[in-house]
Scaffold this motif. Structure first.
Motif, PDB file in Angstrom:
ATOM      1  N   SER A  63       0.827  -1.192   0.000  1.00  0.00           N
ATOM      2  CA  SER A  63       0.000   0.000   0.000  1.00  0.00           C
ATOM      3  C   SER A  63       0.866   1.249   0.000  1.00  0.00           C
ATOM      4  O   SER A  63       2.049   1.198   0.314  1.00  0.00           O
ATOM      5  N   ILE A  64       0.226   2.351  -0.361  1.00  0.00           N
ATOM      6  CA  ILE A  64       0.831   3.679  -0.278  1.00  0.00           C
ATOM      7  C   ILE A  64      -0.064   4.503   0.622  1.00  0.00           C
ATOM      8  O   ILE A  64      -1.288   4.532   0.439  1.00  0.00           O
ATOM      9  N   THR A  65       0.521   5.174   1.595  1.00  0.00           N
ATOM     10  CA  THR A  65      -0.222   6.079   2.464  1.00  0.00           C
ATOM     11  C   THR A  65       0.430   7.447   2.386  1.00  0.00           C
ATOM     12  O   THR A  65       1.646   7.569   2.509  1.00  0.00           O
ATOM     13  N   THR A  66      -0.396   8.464   2.163  1.00  0.00           N
ATOM     14  CA  THR A  66       0.060   9.846   2.194  1.00  0.00           C
ATOM     15  C   THR A  66      -0.528  10.493   3.435  1.00  0.00           C
ATOM     16  O   THR A  66      -1.719  10.339   3.710  1.00  0.00           O
ATOM     17  N   ILE A  67       0.310  11.200   4.181  1.00  0.00           N
ATOM     18  CA  ILE A  67      -0.092  11.805   5.448  1.00  0.00           C
ATOM     19  C   ILE A  67       0.303  13.278   5.440  1.00  0.00           C
ATOM     20  O   ILE A  67       1.450  13.611   5.125  1.00  0.00           O
ATOM     21  N   TYR A  68      -0.638  14.144   5.786  1.00  0.00           N
ATOM     22  CA  TYR A  68      -0.318  15.556   5.963  1.00  0.00           C
ATOM     23  C   TYR A  68      -0.694  15.957   7.377  1.00  0.00           C
ATOM     24  O   TYR A  68      -1.833  15.777   7.800  1.00  0.00           O
ATOM     25  N   THR A  69       0.273  16.484   8.117  1.00  0.00           N
ATOM     26  CA  THR A  69       0.052  16.982   9.464  1.00  0.00           C
ATOM     27  C   THR A  69       0.143  18.501   9.418  1.00  0.00           C
ATOM     28  O   THR A  69       1.198  19.043   9.088  1.00  0.00           O
ATOM     29  N   LYS A  70      -0.975  19.166   9.706  1.00  0.00           N
ATOM     30  CA  LYS A  70      -1.032  20.632   9.655  1.00  0.00           C
ATOM     31  C   LYS A  70      -0.686  21.172  11.029  1.00  0.00           C
ATOM     32  O   LYS A  70      -1.395  20.949  11.993  1.00  0.00           O
ATOM     33  N   LYS A  71       0.409  21.914  11.111  1.00  0.00           N
ATOM     34  CA  LYS A  71       0.909  22.389  12.399  1.00  0.00           C
ATOM     35  C   LYS A  71       0.571  23.846  12.671  1.00  0.00           C
ATOM     36  O   LYS A  71       0.607  24.280  13.816  1.00  0.00           O
ATOM     37  N   ASP A  72       0.244  24.613  11.618  1.00  0.00           N
ATOM     38  CA  ASP A  72       0.027  26.044  11.808  1.00  0.00           C
ATOM     39  C   ASP A  72      -0.815  26.589  10.659  1.00  0.00           C
ATOM     40  O   ASP A  72      -1.034  25.914   9.659  1.00  0.00           O
ATOM     41  N   SER A 104      -4.556   9.316   3.695  1.00  0.00           N
ATOM     42  CA  SER A 104      -5.211   8.545   2.643  1.00  0.00           C
ATOM     43  C   SER A 104      -4.324   7.358   2.303  1.00  0.00           C
ATOM     44  O   SER A 104      -3.103   7.497   2.202  1.00  0.00           O
ATOM     45  N   THR A 105      -4.961   6.185   2.132  1.00  0.00           N
ATOM     46  CA  THR A 105      -4.227   4.953   1.838  1.00  0.00           C
ATOM     47  C   THR A 105      -4.817   4.279   0.617  1.00  0.00           C
ATOM     48  O   THR A 105      -6.044   4.190   0.476  1.00  0.00           O
ATOM     49  N   TRP A 106      -3.945   3.779  -0.256  1.00  0.00           N
ATOM     50  CA  TRP A 106      -4.339   3.019  -1.436  1.00  0.00           C
ATOM     51  C   TRP A 106      -3.644   1.670  -1.359  1.00  0.00           C
ATOM     52  O   TRP A 106      -2.433   1.599  -1.206  1.00  0.00           O
ATOM     53  N   THR A 107      -4.415   0.583  -1.443  1.00  0.00           N
ATOM     54  CA  THR A 107      -3.862  -0.771  -1.412  1.00  0.00           C
ATOM     55  C   THR A 107      -3.811  -1.301  -2.834  1.00  0.00           C
ATOM     56  O   THR A 107      -4.790  -1.171  -3.579  1.00  0.00           O
ATOM     57  N   MET A 108      -2.688  -1.883  -3.214  1.00  0.00           N
ATOM     58  CA  MET A 108      -2.487  -2.344  -4.583  1.00  0.00           C
ATOM     59  C   MET A 108      -1.301  -3.281  -4.643  1.00  0.00           C
ATOM     60  O   MET A 108      -0.584  -3.424  -3.663  1.00  0.00           O
ATOM     61  N   SER A 109      -1.088  -3.874  -5.799  1.00  0.00           N
ATOM     62  CA  SER A 109       0.116  -4.668  -6.056  1.00  0.00           C
ATOM     63  C   SER A 109       0.881  -3.998  -7.184  1.00  0.00           C
ATOM     64  O   SER A 109       0.284  -3.503  -8.124  1.00  0.00           O
ATOM     65  N   TRP A 110       2.190  -3.973  -7.085  1.00  0.00           N
ATOM     66  CA  TRP A 110       3.004  -3.396  -8.143  1.00  0.00           C
ATOM     67  C   TRP A 110       4.416  -3.944  -8.034  1.00  0.00           C
ATOM     68  O   TRP A 110       4.843  -4.373  -6.975  1.00  0.00           O
ATOM     69  N   PRO A 111       5.150  -3.918  -9.148  1.00  0.00           N
ATOM     70  CA  PRO A 111       6.562  -4.273  -9.065  1.00  0.00           C
ATOM     71  C   PRO A 111       7.319  -3.130  -8.393  1.00  0.00           C
ATOM     72  O   PRO A 111       6.721  -2.133  -8.019  1.00  0.00           O
ATOM     73  N   CYS A 112       8.598  -3.276  -8.240  1.00  0.00           N
ATOM     74  CA  CYS A 112       9.395  -2.232  -7.586  1.00  0.00           C
ATOM     75  C   CYS A 112       9.297  -0.919  -8.355  1.00  0.00           C
ATOM     76  O   CYS A 112       9.839  -0.783  -9.446  1.00  0.00           O
ATOM     77  N   ASN A 113       8.563   0.011  -7.795  1.00  0.00           N
ATOM     78  CA  ASN A 113       8.440   1.348  -8.349  1.00  0.00           C
ATOM     79  C   ASN A 113       8.652   2.354  -7.245  1.00  0.00           C
ATOM     80  O   ASN A 113       8.483   2.049  -6.073  1.00  0.00           O
ATOM     81  N   SER A 114       8.985   3.564  -7.629  1.00  0.00           N
ATOM     82  CA  SER A 114       9.053   4.645  -6.659  1.00  0.00           C
ATOM     83  C   SER A 114       7.780   5.472  -6.789  1.00  0.00           C
ATOM     84  O   SER A 114       7.067   5.394  -7.782  1.00  0.00           O
TER      85      SER A 114
END
Length: 137
Positions: A63-72, A104-114
């Motif tokens: 999976s890929i998870t993107t996280i944004y923490t708003k501090k100000d 937000s999280t996306w679950t998937m299968s993939w070969p080695c990618n960035s």
């Protein structure tokens, strides 16, 4: 354990930290591993003017998870997303207030990618993390 705890208290007092900021292993207790420290994960973050944007690539499950923490700053409306192989994917528009964490999280299968994590503001401006890859890729 009492001696380690006492040393942690003394060390934290000497450098002006509270005991809460001492790592769990220094206080002689075992804390649960945060997501970034689990085996197979890879995390990249970038600091923004009003917060921090991170991407977590996990291999269990994949999976890929993107996280944004708003501090100000004022509330924003934004989409979290990621870009892989030239294609950007975004989640729904959401309001993010000061001291909020949006994920937000996306679950998937993939070969080695960035991939890079994305924060797309309502006005179209996009911020991104450095590129992350899976360990061993």
């Amino acid at each position: 354990m009492i001696r380690r705890f006492s040393l942690a208290v003394a060390a934290s007092a000497a450098v002006g930290f509270s005991l809460l900021s001492v790592p769990a292993h220094a206080a002689g207790t075992q804390a649960p591993n945060p997501v970034a420290q689990r085996s197979g994960d890879h995390v990249k973050c970038t600091s923004l003017d009003n917060g921090q944007l991170c991407i977590v690539m996990d291999n269990s499950p994949q999976s890929i998870t993107t996280i944004y923490t708003k501090k100000d700053g004022d509330s924003i409306k934004a989409h979290l997303g990621y870009r892989m192989r030239g294609t950007s994917t975004y989640d729904k528009l959401e309001k993010i207030d000061k001291n909020d964490r949006a994920t937000s999280t996306w679950t998937m299968s993939w070969p080695c990618n960035s991939a890079v994590g994305l924060l797309k503001l309502e006005n179209g401006k996009v911020y991104e993390t450095p590129s992350a890859t899976f360990p061993g890729c």
